[in-house]
Structure formats: C-alpha cells, structure tokens
Design an enzyme around this catalytic site. Structure first.
Site, PDB file in Angstrom:
ATOM      1  CG  ASP A 408      -1.754   1.126   1.282  1.00  0.00           C
ATOM      2  OD1 ASP A 408      -2.727   1.196   0.453  1.00  0.00           O
ATOM      3  OD2 ASP A 408      -1.792   1.902   2.221  1.00  0.00           O
ATOM      4  CD  GLU A 461      -2.507   2.649  -3.405  1.00  0.00           C
ATOM      5  OE1 GLU A 461      -3.291   3.235  -3.502  1.00  0.00           O
ATOM      6  OE2 GLU A 461      -1.912   2.574  -2.405  1.00  0.00           O
TER       7      GLU A 461
END
Length: 728
Positions: A408, A461
């Site tokens: 993330d 990401e």
C-alpha cells in the site's frame, strides 16, 4: 518473622517500585557467601515457600522485607525449586522461578538480530510458547534498546509491572524473560520505563502473532503448533500462475462488509464456506483481501495496522486464517493480502515512541509524521526497522502461505515531499525529493522475497511515474512483479463519466494509456478507493438514464477485460451497486433480483472465463507486440478498435467499442487474416441486460483492405457496448 537481609535500600526500593533495570542481578537463587537464599518480588502475597521440584519438600520459607512486596529467605539443597505462593483468599500458586533460568536467546538469534537479518523474527521476538529444561512456559522477547526497564504484564501477574521485569541482552537492545507454566491464550503487554525515567503506557507486542479482538488491545500468546498444510500441489504450481503471461484476475474484498449473515459472525470459516465458492463461480483467479493485519480502528479498513505479524482477531484465530488460505488453494484460488509498510497509527499502545524514543519512526515530524493520515512514518533508514518490515512480509508468505502482497501507498514512501508544502519536508543528502532510504528498503524487501519465495508476487500501489517499479533490482528497478495502473484508472473513469456527446473531445482518455501500457507490468484496478468517501459507486459515475448507466458500466468492464494488464475489481462492483461502499454494511446482494444487475454479474463471470481461457487476452500482457491499434482516431463516433495478439500460433482477438448510444451498422474494421470471426463478447447481449444488438454469432471477412489490414469485417456496433471477435 525477623528477616536479616544484605539488600541495600536503593535496590530494595527499585525492586519494590518496579524500576530496577537488572532483575537477574538481584532476584532468584543467590549465595553471597553466607549460604544460599531466594529473593522474589511478590507484591500482595500473604506467604511464600520454596519447595524442591523433585519431591515437593519445603526447603525454605520467604519473608517480606519491610512491607515492600520483596520476599527473601534461606534455602537448603541444590535441587531445582518451585515458588509456592499464597495469595489473598487462600489461592495458592506453584511455579518455577522465572529468575532461575539462564540466557534464552541463542548466539545465532542475537547475531542475526544484530545484523538486522533475522527474517524469521517471530521465532525470536514476541511470545513463544516452548519448554525449557522440562518446564513449559512462554519466552517473551522485545526490542526496546533505549528503555531503562521493561517488564511483561498480563493476566498471569494481575498486570502488575513489578512482578516480571525482563533482562536486557547487550548489545542487541532485546529484553527477554521466560515465564513458566503459562501458555497459549494468555493476554500480555510490555510495561516500559523510557530512558528519561518516565513510565510509558503499556505497549502491545510489535511481533505478537495473535491479539485480542478490537477494541481491546492486548497481545495474545499464540499456539506453538504449526498448521498442517495440504496445499503442496498448489505451491508447486504457483510459479506458472504468476508469470507475466498468466491470467490474473483479482476480486478485492473487505471481509467484514462482503456479506453479513443473519445470526452468525463473519469469520474465516464463513469466508471459506461462502466467499471461496463465490470467487470460484465468478471465475476470478485470486482473492485480494484488504489488510488482515491487526488494527485498532475498524474504520481504517486495516490500513492503519499495529500488528504486522497477527491476523486480526475480528475474524478468528491465526490458525483459522491459515485454514482459510488452505481452503482457497484447494479450490484453485490464490490469496493476496494488502500490506502496509508505509506508516502506522500513533495509538498509545502501539509502536509510536515505543521505548520512549522515536524507535520505529523518525523523530523529526517533517520526516516521521504523515499529515494526510495522522500517522507515523517508518524510519526506512534504520536497519532494524527494515528487518522488522521484511520479516513481517515473509511471515505472511511463509507462515500463512499467502500468494503475494499488495504493498500500500508506495508513492508516499518514495517521495520526501509527498503531500507536503515547501518547508515542510527534509531533502535527501543530494538535495532531492526522492526518499533514498525507502527506495533501498523496497529493493531489499523485493530481493529477499524473490530469494526466499520466488513464486509469490509483490504488487505496488504506486500512483506516479516513478521509473522501473517492476524492473528487477539487478536492473536498477524496485523489484515488484506488478504495479497498479492508476493512470489507466483515472483516465478511463474520467472518460466514462463524460456524457457521450462530449466523449469525442476526451478521446485520448482511452488511447493515451497505450502509450505507456508496456512500460511496467500492470494491474488494471477498479478498487475500493474509487467507491468510497463521497466518490459514489462505479454505476453512479456513469452518465445517462438507468439503462444507459448499466450499459456504460458493462462497456467499461468490456474495455477493462480486453485491455492489456491484469484485472482487479472491488466487491459490489460486479452487481452494479448503486451506492458507495460502506464498511459497516454489506454488498447489496438484493440487487441481483433485478435482471439488469444480475446481467452485470453474469458479464463479469463470462469476461473472466474468456480472459482466462484465451491466450490472446493475457499471454502478451507485458509486451507491445501483444496489442495493435486498428482504429484509434474515430473521435467523431467515439469508436475504438484494437487487436489482442497472443503467443505464436494462437488466434487473434479483435475488440471494438462503441461508446455512444447510437447503434452503427456496416461499420468496417480491418483485420489481418481472412476467415470467420466469432463474436465471443458482446456487452449488449440480452444475457447481460442489453438490447441484444450484435453480429449473430460472428462475421466472415470481406476481401477489402481497411485500416492498414488486408481484410475487413462489416460489423454491427451495439450502443454503449464492447464486442470482441476471435478468428475461428
């Protein structure tokens, strides 16, 4: 009882008040030349005896020193001994003395910890239930190098920080203690006195392998019994499933809000029973779970974790999670979990100022505090922090057999000025904005994962144009296997949101992504981030009346599943949910009673089947040779046509999109090969809730050159639809 003690007043006070920094120098069995004696800290005890472990004979009686809670008394014999303690209410507890045990962590553990290359960190730190010298108990170990004193507290000592102070192992900064006769299920924390002498809030264990169910915050001693896996065949074949030329279609799920059964908890057993068969039936190759690491605030959806080694207790015990992963593999479904190494919340019981100093984070808020999320940023330049994070990543892959991690917020890690104004950030050593320490960490992380678990995938990401995210570290890249294509997502959704009248002016929203589509190995994400926080739902973004909204959504999915790149779809989007995601609710499954919504779900299932089964749609995803524009410039009609080309010997697939509500007949599209082209996708089919306009199952070529191709097809283009045809 009159007691004569050689204990000086300062040491007595330190033991009595729980501030003594070296308990093994003052407690346990001792002999100062006048004969052996035992000293123990037992505040609140009514009486204490020393008994021989061999036969239970009393070999000494301890007396309290001046009401301090410190007990002492002479003993006879050299046998291993037990402390028999009488507590108020006549409760008698008998156990070995924690301070009768020698050093716990071995030389290899300490060496690896000192080198910050202990990648099986949970086997050394944290709470490990084991047997030492025939005695079952729990070895606690925690890294707190700047602490003045650390004790372990829990139900087993009434959360009294005076009872079990720990031993510091120089120079590792690790504190350790073996507590006999306790085991799995015990709740515990660490009571820490910082370098400045201040008592900190009790801290959960950074390397705990289990935790209490939120909102409670204690760590829990996990079972030492390894889960017995049955997925050997899956792991043996995993490498082939994860190659760049393999089909990957991820169903992204927040377990707590996927489905809420009546009268039953959402847990891993429920997920195995309901979610896995659903994923199989929908044709997805992988589940991607929003973070399952323990996190204190459910509203963070797991993206503010504090237990990087512990599956959240919200859904069951660690072994329940392992059983779920095993069941997914048995069903032919991979499991990827979101993992958050960028930042952590500042909850008092967590990592923040763990030993009274900025241990895991930067001290300077310009480097160590994330203004967007009110969280602390890991100090990636500290080797112990890198070790902690890499060991966590490996823990999920090696211990829980997950098939990969989606990392993330990588962009927030790469740039020192991420979401900061001028003067609010610290440049790197060369005066630049790049976070060189984070770059080195990500490269180290991905290199270690490739070395130890070569068939697992690491997905970034990363929302910027940082070069080489999916190049190997040997090539100077970050070393990820795949990267979310955020540019494709933003441009495509912006295009789809336009009234079809104006799409001709936004034509590049579809074509521009192919300029860079092969610069990285991409995943096309329509994720949870696009359907929360006032963004509405995917259906809600679509223009037009109710029919046109569904048609536009079907066309979006048709474009996505035929575009180069792996696929990711968030739960609820496959039923064309009309409202944005709410983590306290569930997917609007009742929508499936409506044929239009059921049709969208059927379309996703069929798109997955065709995508997985046709090499032209996945076999050259990462190669420019796998894609060729046929029509990329028909702005006036908002029509696009392209070829997907698979490995040599496989038939090509032609994709044609009509992004206006105007049907078009006899629309000529060039193709490279003569023959019959079967219609394998038509998002306007009545099976999916469309008007059922199409090409009657397929079209034969005409010997007319067009669009630079030797042959052509005369096609009927349904409104707001994508059709795909394969050379038969």
């Amino acid at each position: 009882m009159t007691l004569t003690t050689t204990l000086d007043r300062a040491t007595l006070e330190a033991l009595a008040h729980g501030t003594h920094a070296d308990p093994f120098a003052a407690l346990g069995r001792r002999d100062d030349g006048a004969g052996p004696y035992v000293r123990a800290v037992l505040p609140g005890a009514e009486a204490a005896e020393v008994v021989a472990r061999s036969d239970g004979a009393v070999v000494g009686t301890l007396a309290e020193i001046d009401g301090s809670g410190v007990f002492e008394g002479p003993v006879r014999g050299a046998d291993p001994y037990l402390l028999r303690v009488t507590w108020p209410g006549g409760v008698v507890h008998e156990s070995e003395d924690p301070y009768a045990f020698g050093l716990l962590l071995g030389d290899l553990d300490l060496h690896l910890l000192g080198e910050s290359r202990h990648f099986e960190l949970a086997s050394a730190l944290g709470a490990n239930a084991l047997t030492i010298d025939g005695v079952a108990g729990v070895r606690f170990a925690v890294w707190a190098p700047n602490a003045r004193r650390v004790a372990v507290v829990g139900d087993f000592n009434a959360w009294d920080s005076r009872r079990h102070p720990m031993r510091l192992r120089h120079p590792s900064g690790v504190w350790e203690l073996f507590v006999p006769r306790i085991g799995p299920g015990e709740r515990y924390k660490y009571a820490i006195i910082g370098a400045d002498g201040a008592r900190l809030p009790d801290k959960a264990d950074p390397v705990a392998r289990a935790s209490e169910k939120a909102p409670a915050t204690a760590s829990v001693v996990a079972s030492p019994e390894p889960y017995v896996w049955t997925d050997g065949d899956w792991l043996a074949g995993r490498d082939a499933r994860h190659r760049p030329d393999a089909p990957l279609s991820f169903y992204e799920v927040h377990l707590g809000s996927w489905m809420k059964p009546d009268g039953r908890e959402v847990d891993w057993a429920f997920a195995a029973e309901k979610l896995i068969p659903y994923v199989v039936g929908m044709g997805f190759t992988h589940l991607e779970l929003l973070p399952v690491s323990e996190h204190p605030f459910g509203g963070s959806w797991g993206y503010q974790p504090l237990g990087l080694f512990a599956p959240t207790a919200r859904y069951g015990a660690p072994e329940d999670f392992a059983r779920f992963v095993d069941a997914a593999h048995a069903a032919g479904v991979g499991v990827v979990v979101d993992w958050v190494p960028a930042h952590f919340p500042t909850d008092a019981h967590g990592l923040y100022r763990f030993d009274g100093t900025a241990l895991y984070e930067h001290a300077d808020p310009r480097e160590g505090f994330h203004v967007d999320w009110n969280t602390a940023i890991y100090n990636f330049g500290r080797k112990e922090v890198q070790n902690y994070l890499i060991a966590s990543a490996l823990h999920w892959i090696e211990v829980f057999h997950v098939d990969g991690l989606r990392v993330d917020a990588v962009a927030s890690m790469l740039y020192r000025d991420y979401s900061r104004n001028a003067g609010e950030w610290v440049p790197n050593q060369y005066g630049g904005r790049e976070n060189l320490e984070a770059v080195q960490f990500l490269q180290h992380l991905n290199a270690v994962v490739r070395e130890r678990a070569s068939s697992a995938i690491m997905v970034a990401e990363e929302s910027t144009a940082w070069p080489g995210v999916t190049r190997t570290t040997e090539e100077g890249g970050l070393g990820f296997h795949f990267k979310w294509n955020m540019g494709w997502m933003h441009d495509t959704l912006h295009y789809m949101e336009q009234n079809p009248i104006y799409r001709q002016y936004n034509h590049d929203g579809i074509t521009f992504g192919l300029v860079y589509a092969f610069s990285e190995k991409f995943v096309l994400p329509l994720s949870h981030d696009e359907v929360v926080h006032g963004k509405g739902s995917l259906l809600g973004k679509m223009p037009g009346d109710a029919w046109q909204k569904l048609a536009n959504l079907r066309a979006l999915f048709g474009l996505m599943w035929t575009h180069p790149g792996k696929k990711l779809l968030f739960m609820g989007c496959e039923v064309a949910q009309g409202r944005e995601w709410n983590h306290d609710d569930q997917v609007d499954w009742g929508l499936l009673d409506d044929p239009g919504h059921a049709g969208v779900q059927r379309l996703i299932r069929d798109l997955n089947r065709i995508y997985v089964g046709d090499p032209a749609l996945h076999g050259r995803d990462a190669e420019p040779e796998g894609f060729r524009w046929v029509i990329g410039d028909d702005r006036a009609n908002s029509v696009f046509a392209f070829l997907r080309l698979g490995p040599e010997g496989t038939p090509p697939v032609l994709v044609v999109a009509n992004m206006t509500p105007v049907p078009r007949s006899d629309y000529r599209v060039g193709v490279p090969t003569a023959g019959f082209w079967s219609e394998i996708v038509n998002t306007d089919s009545n099976l999916y809730g469309g008007s059922n306009l199409g090409n009657g199952g397929g079209v034969a070529t005409t010997d007319v050159a067009s669009h630079g191709e030797a042959q052509s097809l005369l096609l009927t283009l349904p409104p707001l639809a994508v059709v795909a045809l394969r050379l038969a």
